[in-house]
Design a protein around this motif. Sequence first.
Motif, mmCIF file in Angstrom:
data_model
loop_
_atom_site.group_PDB
_atom_site.id
_atom_site.type_symbol
_atom_site.label_atom_id
_atom_site.label_comp_id
_atom_site.label_asym_id
_atom_site.label_seq_id
_atom_site.Cartn_x
_atom_site.Cartn_y
_atom_site.Cartn_z
ATOM 1 N N GLY A 52 0.820 -1.194 0.000
ATOM 2 C CA GLY A 52 0.000 0.000 0.000
ATOM 3 C C GLY A 52 0.855 1.245 0.000
ATOM 4 O O GLY A 52 1.796 1.400 -0.771
ATOM 5 N N SER A 53 0.571 2.153 0.936
ATOM 6 C CA SER A 53 1.337 3.395 1.026
ATOM 7 C C SER A 53 2.389 3.302 2.115
ATOM 8 O O SER A 53 2.895 4.310 2.597
ATOM 9 N N GLU A 302 -0.082 12.746 4.630
ATOM 10 C CA GLU A 302 -0.979 13.774 4.091
ATOM 11 C C GLU A 302 -2.438 13.404 4.336
ATOM 12 O O GLU A 302 -3.246 14.255 4.726
ATOM 13 N N MET A 303 -2.751 12.121 4.104
ATOM 14 C CA MET A 303 -4.137 11.672 4.305
ATOM 15 C C MET A 303 -4.532 11.788 5.760
ATOM 16 O O MET A 303 -5.619 12.268 6.102
ATOM 17 N N LEU A 304 -3.649 11.324 6.660
ATOM 18 C CA LEU A 304 -3.963 11.365 8.088
ATOM 19 C C LEU A 304 -4.113 12.800 8.591
ATOM 20 O O LEU A 304 -5.032 13.108 9.360
ATOM 21 N N GLY A 364 -18.761 0.363 -4.853
ATOM 22 C CA GLY A 364 -18.595 1.724 -5.347
ATOM 23 C C GLY A 364 -19.372 2.750 -4.558
ATOM 24 O O GLY A 364 -19.572 3.881 -5.017
ATOM 25 N N ALA A 365 -19.829 2.380 -3.357
ATOM 26 C CA ALA A 365 -20.620 3.292 -2.529
ATOM 27 C C ALA A 365 -19.764 4.106 -1.571
ATOM 28 O O ALA A 365 -20.249 5.068 -0.963
ATOM 29 N N VAL A 366 -18.510 3.734 -1.390
ATOM 30 C CA VAL A 366 -17.607 4.407 -0.457
ATOM 31 C C VAL A 366 -16.274 4.658 -1.159
ATOM 32 O O VAL A 366 -15.733 3.754 -1.795
ATOM 33 N N GLU A 367 -15.775 5.885 -1.032
ATOM 34 C CA GLU A 367 -14.467 6.213 -1.585
ATOM 35 C C GLU A 367 -13.372 5.570 -0.730
ATOM 36 O O GLU A 367 -13.522 5.483 0.492
ATOM 37 N N PRO A 368 -12.277 5.104 -1.343
ATOM 38 C CA PRO A 368 -11.197 4.479 -0.576
ATOM 39 C C PRO A 368 -10.676 5.347 0.568
ATOM 40 O O PRO A 368 -10.351 4.819 1.636
ATOM 41 N N GLU A 369 -10.604 6.671 0.369
ATOM 42 C CA GLU A 369 -10.100 7.544 1.440
ATOM 43 C C GLU A 369 -11.064 7.575 2.620
ATOM 44 O O GLU A 369 -10.639 7.562 3.775
#
Length: 409
Positions: A52-53, A302-304, A364-369
Amino acid sequence: MSGGGEIVGLSGAAALPLVLMTLGAIAMPPIAKRIAIPVAVAEIVYGFAIGGSGFDIVGDPNNQFIRFLSDLGFAFFLFLAGLEIDFKGIERRLRELILPFVSSSLAFVFSISISEYFGWGLWPGIAIGATSVPLLLAVVREMQLNSSPLGQTMIAFAAMGELITILVLSLVEVTTVADGNVSKIIFGMFLLLSLVLSAIVGASVLRTLMWWYPQYFTQLTAHDDPTEIGIRVGFAMMFAFIGLSILTHTEPFLGAFIAGAILSFTIRNKGALEHKLSSMAYGFFVPIFFIHVGMRLDLSFEMLSRNAKEIGLVLLVMLVVKLIPGALLRLRNMEWPAIIATSSLLAAPLTLVIAIMELGVKNGAVEPEMSASIICSGIAASLIFPSVARSLLRNESAPVPAPQEAAHH
């Protein structure tokens, strides 16, 4: 094996991830125990570290073979969730489950309403209001409360909450797939109802056959059966209901849950069979699923930093939506410390949070972020809330017998 002597789907790109994931499945339980965190958390963090990241050691986390193992682990996880339902206890304490039903239903009303208010959406609302048995049960056993009235009450609330979670998840999944089309929603509900009714009829028939011909079923739960017919039946039921779910256009993984529930309903004294299936699933397949979830998480700095306030708010809401309806426990004369402890444990359903977000992303109902944010909150809840519960329940726990006393039990 393919013509070139390779396992189908297992290319060179999947070899290193497979080795690292297998090592993680072996190493994480003792490490998690040593640092006193849930094993699932350790496995997710490990998955993040190798893919992953994280350090990106394994490359593409969506390799066909690795994805297959992860999906199989997910199916096993929901199958065992159904198998863990204690129908004997439910039938014995049917009237006592009214309060847990009301409390769990209110938790979902609050969680979905709050989630929609903040713009998170329906699926995150389900994850926030979800309830799961394993973590609560682990703490109850650790505090030696499983035979006490308080422990039984806590387990009843968790079991009812998990059942309602699966029911709500099934209904929402049907409406999500229908994409707002009323006729598709009605048809989807009909198919889901047909699947559930088929499961009920099948379970009732099996239960009747077991009553009249017990000699044919005793081998299913035998400890020393060389043919392991119980394992074969468990696998057959899980894959059969996954197939039926696909044929009825409902979520395949929910078919795995229904299969586990049927097996639990049919075989009430399932100790040996449940132990064998759990050992196989939690020994390899379920850890692979959790590690794979970690590999696909976007937890960059950045995401956190971008979602820190949201993660903290979700964490708070997880507790509030369980604590408000948990006040109904005062009707059973439960003291506030025990109510807060119970609500805290009910607010840490990490495994189901992951399962719900996994399905939400698949549909496809929830974005990965958004999924990553909710899972981060779930991880934090599973680390913080059980510690709070343990400190509040310290005075409630049963005394540990002295060595000379323990020898007599």
